[in-house]
Enzyme design. Structure first.
Site, PDB file in Angstrom:
ATOM      1  N   CYS A  85       8.971  13.012  -0.870  1.00 35.48           N
ATOM      2  CA  CYS A  85       8.411  14.211  -1.495  1.00 35.48           C
ATOM      3  C   CYS A  85       8.809  15.445  -0.685  1.00 35.48           C
ATOM      4  O   CYS A  85       9.969  15.811  -0.648  1.00 35.48           O
ATOM      5  CB  CYS A  85       6.900  14.054  -1.655  1.00 35.48           C
ATOM      6  SG  CYS A  85       6.172  15.279  -2.756  1.00 35.48           S
ATOM      7  N   HIS A 195       5.876   8.546  -4.181  1.00 35.17           N
ATOM      8  CA  HIS A 195       5.239   8.260  -2.900  1.00 35.17           C
ATOM      9  C   HIS A 195       5.006   6.763  -2.680  1.00 35.17           C
ATOM     10  O   HIS A 195       3.921   6.260  -2.967  1.00 35.17           O
ATOM     11  CB  HIS A 195       3.877   8.963  -2.841  1.00 35.17           C
ATOM     12  CG  HIS A 195       3.963  10.433  -2.632  1.00 35.17           C
ATOM     13  ND1 HIS A 195       3.847  11.027  -1.394  1.00 35.17           N
ATOM     14  CD2 HIS A 195       4.155  11.436  -3.496  1.00 35.17           C
ATOM     15  CE1 HIS A 195       3.968  12.330  -1.502  1.00 35.17           C
ATOM     16  NE2 HIS A 195       4.151  12.618  -2.774  1.00 35.17           N
ATOM     17  N   GLU A 197       4.329   5.295  -0.004  1.00 38.27           N
ATOM     18  CA  GLU A 197       3.237   5.059   0.962  1.00 38.27           C
ATOM     19  C   GLU A 197       1.874   5.003   0.269  1.00 38.27           C
ATOM     20  O   GLU A 197       0.898   4.565   0.868  1.00 38.27           O
ATOM     21  CB  GLU A 197       3.266   6.128   2.074  1.00 38.27           C
ATOM     22  CG  GLU A 197       2.641   7.471   1.731  1.00 38.27           C
ATOM     23  CD  GLU A 197       3.555   8.397   0.914  1.00 38.27           C
ATOM     24  OE1 GLU A 197       4.493   7.892   0.271  1.00 38.27           O
ATOM     25  OE2 GLU A 197       3.310   9.616   0.898  1.00 38.27           O
TER      26      GLU A 197
END
Lengths: 224, 764
Positions: A85, A195, A197
């Site tokens: 990002c 994302h 994560e």
């Protein structure tokens, strides 16, 4: 065990999430933006957020920080670097990745779970995936529309530098060729807008993103 | 001939209030002192019209750590962890400048959270605007949502839930309430009382400018009027980047145990922050305004004292720790200055370049504001006109009203207050922090798991919490006492649906001008309702906010007591979803649900008058039913749970089908209950009320046949009704009395109608 380093800028948001995700597959620590010291880590993950407030242009300021000077040197030596990002935006601004990120077609911040297709599984980031594997990962950004001039785009496609694409109907930001993630020619620097994560635990929605981190950890070649 | 207005009148003080200040001071206040008194004695800071009635709310409970009076309340959630939380309004700034008004509303409530030493981990919002047919309302909603997203997304705190409603009484006076939650080890919570004579007072964070001067007194404590454009300079401008550094700096200072006390600067700026600290610590403060870092030159002492510049904090530090504190501020690139000292004088003394420019006794400033007794009077008739809605959904509902249940249902699903809020909530980051296990629309309440880290830094399970924010205005307008009880019960039901045990409640009481007898009556009745509901649920009020004077020349807003509840969840993996995820589940309805069409969404769509009373309810039974649902969710017996709210049972069943699995439902048992409650009504009215009537206490549940039949035995006194079975792609609802045509809708059609209506409407 592979050691991950996560640069922390004032205004970073997802650095803790990235730290938690990396620590599921290795060791992880934050790297302060004012220090030109990567502490000998094996992999650098530049996290999401709004580095230095992003008031000038997204990702424009961090390339001038001491920590990113060190990351550029690390990448030049072949070190593995992933930008997520805002981290992706930073890596394009730093000249480590081709192309640029433009405002979403809806001109608004949008947070949505999207499906991605893994396009190239012969990279350190994706080697644990099956070809064209489909994964569910959240995306959340205002400036995520990937763009590259036609000639560059053709070269990226031809060289297999497109590593992730939005599945049909999931490209909400208007990225060219549905591109969600790219790598450099040398295949050691990676950037993606979604994302992973935030996709490492079924409890929080999906664990499809974990394999990106474990791929990196094993590719770094550090014995467990 | 025009007469010059006396300075105290222009600042919002009455003549008797000014005379009392002169008496307490022993002389007339100078300009700086008068500016400070006008803020501290404003409604916003002194709660002078609400203090007396708020005293009746319960403020004690087994999980309570900090109650009303601190920057935020806090409850224990297990494992040595505390959740601090509070809801606050930023209504008038948002009506004047929606983007910055809403953004700084989020910034302000977040500062309240980290001022008590907690890391902000979630935001929720409760928004009210005029009808979407109004361009102004579409603009305000769009910009307020953008402002909330701008601040929350940028600072890295997820916005995990909320509500947005469109009703004409909010056309001129929108409501923007924001709730924030913070996480802290119990022993790291810090209070704001200044302590230690000789200690330093350090101001840190952003510099101070002329923004937001008079926000608390001129803007927040008066009705909106024609010249509101001129009040735009009283709205502050937010900088989430500055605040994100401020959060990390404060948490580092507290983690290293460097502070004696901490306070945020919000409404009334340095004046309120410093005098509140001095009052709670029973000390005095000397403040040197020339030491305050300024963003513009030539500011007067009073301007520095009342500026509402955002992203600033005030702390008390012992002399030996000062250097370390300032070096942490330097690390985070924040302005800082030692602006004063703690004294034993019990006076606030303001100096400019060594010269005394203000000297006020702390008690006079903080405690001696007169507290008014309300003069409530129940109006003889409903003061709000019948809602008049001009939308395609409303026209369809009116056309379908005779016997076409499916036509009514589809009109409701497409209506502005029921259709999916996705258009708005997708503009919020709902996942940053890695704690969100149930996002918007995935369950009745947001659920967060509070991970901890093991020795190698990997996340390991910690306690979990559920949180919800609710506050119907129309039902409170119909009946302030029972409507407010309904708001508390709805919020508690949402928590119960995910297996949460309610630990504490925060409220934001949004009302009109309390000096008007009918508004005073609404406020009085509403607080009584909140008291009775909280007592029945054994739920303490941990703090909150009162926002009065929410009215314009068009009249007052609907009285809108918004409540937020935090609940404890033992296992975030055992949480009921709110859609029929599986086939062949048994569907039932639990709870003392007595539906009525009065003040319902259907009544609004067809333009019915608002009633002046809602049905009575048995609070003890409601509390017992919620406990039963919670325990059954925790045991895994209830797999699907959805609280019946706007649009009644039929809407709840349709929303349960949004996951793609339908159900076959027979509403005979509820029709029978309705006919017992309204024996004189026509049969088709019974069926319509059962399908679309609203009221607290009804929860649609689904689980295995054996589990739910066992539950129905123990829940018989809780009014368990068997309704049908999940399966297939169709939702069919049949009415055995045959007075309404059967509903038969594919789940995909429900998804299409419910999912797309709002974005189509705001872009049309």
């Amino acid at each position: 065990m592979t050691r991950f380093g996560i640069p922390q800028f004032p205004g970073s948001c997802d650095e803790t999430d990235t730290l938690l995700a990396c620590s599921r597959v290795g060791e992880a620590e934050l790297l302060w933006h004012k220090d030109k010291d990567l502490k000998g880590v094996d992999v650098v993950v530049v996290p999401g957020g709004f580095s230095y407030g992003d008031y000038l242009r997204v990702g424009a300021i961090p390339p001038f920080s001491p920590v990113m000077q060190a990351v550029k040197e690390f990448a030049a030596e072949g070190g593995l670097v992933l930008g997520i990002c805002n981290g992706f935006q930073v890596l394009t601004e730093a000249g480590l990745l081709p192309g640029a990120l433009l405002p979403n077609v809806n001109l608004a911040f949008t947070c949505r779970q999207v499906d991605l297709v893994v396009e190239n599984v012969e990279t350190p980031l994706t080697h644990e995936f099956a070809p064209t594997e489909r994964i569910s990962v959240p995306a959340k950004h205002t400036t995520g529309r990937y763009f590259a001039p036609t000639e560059m785009l053709n070269a990226l496609e031809a060289e297999g530098q497109i590593i992730l694409r939005y599945a049909e109907g999931h490209n909400f930001n208007g990225s060219v060729n549905d591109i969600a993630g790219v790598c450099n020619e040398r295949r050691n620097v990676f950037g993606l807008m979604p994302h992973p994560e935030h996709a490492v635990d079924p409890l929080t929605g999906s664990d499809d993103g974990l394999k990106l981190f474990s791929s990196l950890a094993s590719a770094a070649g550090v014995p467990a | 001939m025009t007469t010059a207005q006396a300075p105290h009148i222009a600042l919002g003080l009455t003549d008797p209030e000014f005379e009392l200040i002169v008496e307490k001071m022993g002389r007339e206040p100078n300009a700086t002192e008068l500016a400070m008194f006008s803020l501290m004695w404003s409604e916003h800071c002194s709660y002078k019209h609400s203090k007396k009635i708020l005293g009746q709310l319960p403020v004690e409970g087994p999980h309570l750590l900090m109650g009303p009076g601190e920057n935020a309340g806090a409850v224990t959630v297990g494992d040595g962890l505390a959740i601090a939380f509070k809801v606050e309004s930023h209504n008038h700034p948002s009506a004047v400048e929606p983007f910055q008004g809403a953004a700084t509303g989020v910034g302000g409530i977040l500062r309240d959270i980290f001022a008590v030493g907690a890391r902000p981990i979630a935001v929720l919002d409760s928004l009210r605007f005029g009808e979407l047919s109004s361009q102004r309302s579409r603009y305000l909603a769009d910009q307020a949502v953008a402002g909330i997203g701008h601040y929350g997304n940028s600072i890295g705190v997820p916005t995990i839930g909320g509500e947005i409603y469109f009703e004409s009484p909010y056309e001129q006076n929108c409501l923007v309430n924001a709730m924030a939650l913070g996480l802290a080890p119990v022993d790291q919570l810090i209070k704001s009382a200044a302590a230690g004579v000789g200690n330093h007072l350090v101001l840190f964070g952003a510099s101070t400018g002329r923004d937001g001067i008079g926000g608390a007194s001129v803007l927040a404590s008066a009705e909106l009027g024609d010249d509101d454009g001129s009040k735009r300079p009283t709205v502050q401008v937010g900088d989430p980047f500055e605040e994100s550094k401020l959060v990390e700096c404060c948490l580092e200072l507290l983690g290293k145990d460097l502070l004696a006390s901490l306070q945020d600067l919000g409404a009334a700026g340095l004046t309120s922050a410093s005098s509140e600290m001095a009052s709670k610590g029973e000390v005095g403060l000397d403040i040197h305004v020339d030491r305050v870092p300024l963003r513009e030159q030539g500011m007067e002492p009073f301007e520095i004292m009342v500026s509402e510049s955002q992203e600033r904090m005030l702390c008390v530090v012992t002399p030996e720790l000062l250097d370390e504190v300032l070096s942490v501020c330097d690390k985070w690139d924040l302005h800082h200055a030692v602006i004063g000292e703690v004294t034993d004088t019990r006076h606030m003394k303001i100096y400019e370049n060594g010269e005394l420019v203000g000297d006020m006794p702390v008690p006079a400033l903080v405690d001696d504001c007169p507290v008014y007794t309300l003069a409530p009077e129940e109006p003889t008739e409903q003061i709000y006109p019948a809602p008049s809605v001009d939308s395609e959904a409303a026209r369809a509902a009116r056309a379908a009203f005779d016997d076409n249940a499916q036509g009514i249902l589809t009109a409701l699903l497409a209506s502005d207050n029921i259709s999916s809020r996705r258009h708005y909530f997708e503009r919020y980051d709902c996942i940053v922090g890695s704690r969100t296990t149930k996002r918007p629309e995935q369950a009745e309440a947001a659920v967060l798991h509070l991970w901890k880290q093991n020795e190698s830094g990997a996340p390991i399970p910690g306690p979990s919490i559920a949180v919800s924010i609710d506050g119907s205005g129309r039902k409170v307008a119909a009946d302030p006492y029972r409507g407010t009880i309904g708001n508390v019960l709805e919020c508690a039901a949402n928590i119960a649906c995910v297996g949460g045990e309610p630990l504490g409640l925060t409220n934001c009481l949004n009302f009109g001008n309390p000096e008007k007898p009918h508004i005073a009556w609404q406020l009085t009745e509403s607080v009584k309702g909140m008291r009775d509901a909280c007592n029945a649920l054994k739920l303490p009020v941990v703090g909150g906010n009162v926002s009065l004077y929410n009215q314009s020349a068009d009249g007052p807003i609907y009285p809108t007591p918004v409540v937020g509840i935090v609940g404890g969840v033992p296992d975030p993996a055992v949480v009921a979803t709110n859609t029929f995820a599986e086939e062949e589940l048994f569907v039932g309805l639990i709870g003392p649900f007595e539906p009525t069409l009065a003040a319902s969404e259907l009544a609004k769509l067809i333009g019915d008058e608002l009633p002046t009373r809602l049905p009575d309810l048995d609070l003890a039974k409601h509390a017992e039913s919620l406990t039963l649902v919670r325990d059954a969710v925790r045991a895994g017996t209830i797999k699907v749970a959805r609280d019946i709210s706007e649009g009644g049972l039929a809407t709840a069943l349709a929303e349960c089908s949004l996951g793609g699995v339908g159900a076959t439902i027979d509403i005979a048992p509820l029709v029978e209950r309705v006919s017992r409650a309204y024996p004189d009504a026509e049969p088709h009215q019974h069926a319509r009320t059962a399908l679309f009537g609203e009221g607290p206490g009804g929860i649609v549940v689904a689980g295995s046949r054996e589990d739910l039949l066992a539950l129905s035995n123990s829940a018989a006194s809780m009014g368990f009704l068997a309704l049908g079975t999940t399966g297939g792609q169709l939702l069919t609802i049949s009415d055995p009395t045959g007075t309404l045509k059967e509903v038969s809708l594919p789940a995909s059609e429900i998804q299409r109608i419910h999912g797309g209506a709002l974005s189509e409407r705001v872009s049309s």
